[in-house]
Design an enzyme around this catalytic site. Structure first.
Site, short mmCIF file in Angstrom:
data_model
loop_
_atom_site.label_atom_id
_atom_site.label_comp_id
_atom_site.label_asym_id
_atom_site.label_seq_id
_atom_site.Cartn_x
_atom_site.Cartn_y
_atom_site.Cartn_z
N CYS A 1 0.16 2.85 -4.64
CA CYS A 1 -0.40 4.22 -5.15
C CYS A 1 0.05 5.55 -4.52
O CYS A 1 1.16 5.23 -3.29
CB CYS A 1 -1.86 4.42 -4.17
SG CYS A 1 -3.04 3.16 -4.43
N ASP B 1 11.53 11.12 -3.73
CA ASP B 1 11.53 12.99 -4.18
C ASP B 1 12.99 13.09 -4.83
O ASP B 1 14.02 13.95 -4.65
CB ASP B 1 11.87 13.78 -2.95
CG ASP B 1 10.67 13.79 -1.83
OD1 ASP B 1 9.61 13.82 -2.39
OD2 ASP B 1 11.06 13.62 -1.03
N ASP C 1 8.20 9.71 2.16
CA ASP C 1 8.95 10.24 0.57
C ASP C 1 10.80 10.79 1.34
O ASP C 1 11.51 10.13 0.43
CB ASP C 1 8.68 10.87 -0.53
CG ASP C 1 7.90 11.98 -0.25
OD1 ASP C 1 7.76 12.21 1.05
OD2 ASP C 1 6.97 12.45 -1.07
N ASP C 2 9.77 11.89 2.46
CA ASP C 2 11.52 12.14 2.84
C ASP C 2 12.52 11.15 3.34
O ASP C 2 13.76 11.45 3.34
CB ASP C 2 10.92 13.35 4.43
CG ASP C 2 9.75 14.71 3.32
OD1 ASP C 2 10.26 14.89 2.02
OD2 ASP C 2 9.08 15.10 3.62
N ASP D 1 3.32 14.48 0.62
CA ASP D 1 4.63 13.52 1.44
C ASP D 1 3.54 12.60 0.81
O ASP D 1 2.60 11.86 1.31
CB ASP D 1 5.07 13.58 2.70
CG ASP D 1 5.68 14.55 3.04
OD1 ASP D 1 6.59 14.84 1.95
OD2 ASP D 1 6.38 15.17 3.95
N HIS E 1 0.83 -1.02 0.09
CA HIS E 1 -0.23 -0.25 0.03
C HIS E 1 1.14 1.29 -0.10
O HIS E 1 1.84 1.12 0.31
CB HIS E 1 -1.21 -0.60 1.55
CG HIS E 1 -2.03 -1.27 1.40
ND1 HIS E 1 -3.20 -0.77 1.10
CD2 HIS E 1 -1.89 -2.23 2.15
CE1 HIS E 1 -3.94 -2.11 0.51
NE2 HIS E 1 -3.29 -2.58 1.76
#
Length: 156
Positions: A107, A114, A83-84, A67, A51
């Site tokens: 998804c 990033d 993502d960071d 994010d 997920h």
């Protein structure tokens, strides 16, 4: 030997009762380990199938205000992997000369690393382009921080 990768170099996290569970901590630790053990000339292939979601951006580095995030098995107790976080773990400290391929089958994965470039496998886009929505100031700040850390470690 699987496609040139030795069995000892393959880590599988899966919620099947036989393999290590794909918890937030286990995913992050597996990513940190592969980056730490890699060296120039290595090839890394990462495959996440699970997920994905988007969360309100918490540090103002996203043009769209969100994010992207992976949703580990224990997300309700331990949170998502933003993502960071993925940039910090997988990209920032990757050794020079290491080839990393990351397949994110989830998804909201289009910009989940990033990176400042985009590619869509839609048959129309033939090459990567600079993402017009990329917050280049934030990206430059990230890589400048990496350069400063590197210089301080070398000359202090």
């Amino acid at each position: 030997d699987v496609h040139g990768f030795e069995e000892d170099n393959i880590v599988v996290l899966m919620d099947d009762g036989d393999n290590t569970e794909p918890t937030r901590e286990n995913i992050i630790e597996a990513y940190r380990t592969v980056v730490a053990q890699s060296e120039e000339g290595d090839a890394i292939f990462l495959h996440y199938s699970g997920h994905g979601t988007k969360l309100r951006d918490d540090d103002s580095d996203e043009a769209d205000g969100y994010d992207e995030a992976l949703v580990p098995r224990d997300f309700q107790e331990n949170g998502m992997i933003r993502d960071d976080d993925l940039y910090e773990i997988l990209v920032k400290d990757l050794a020079d000369g290491v080839h990393l391929v990351s397949l994110m089958d989830c998804c909201h994965s289009g910009t989940i690393m990033d990176l400042p470039y985009i590619f869509k496998g839609d048959g129309e886009m033939g090459e990567m382009i600079l993402d017009p929505d990329m917050n280049l100031d934030a990206f430059i700040e990230q890589i400048t921080g990496k350069l400063i850390e590197f210089l301080q470690s070398r000359f202090s």
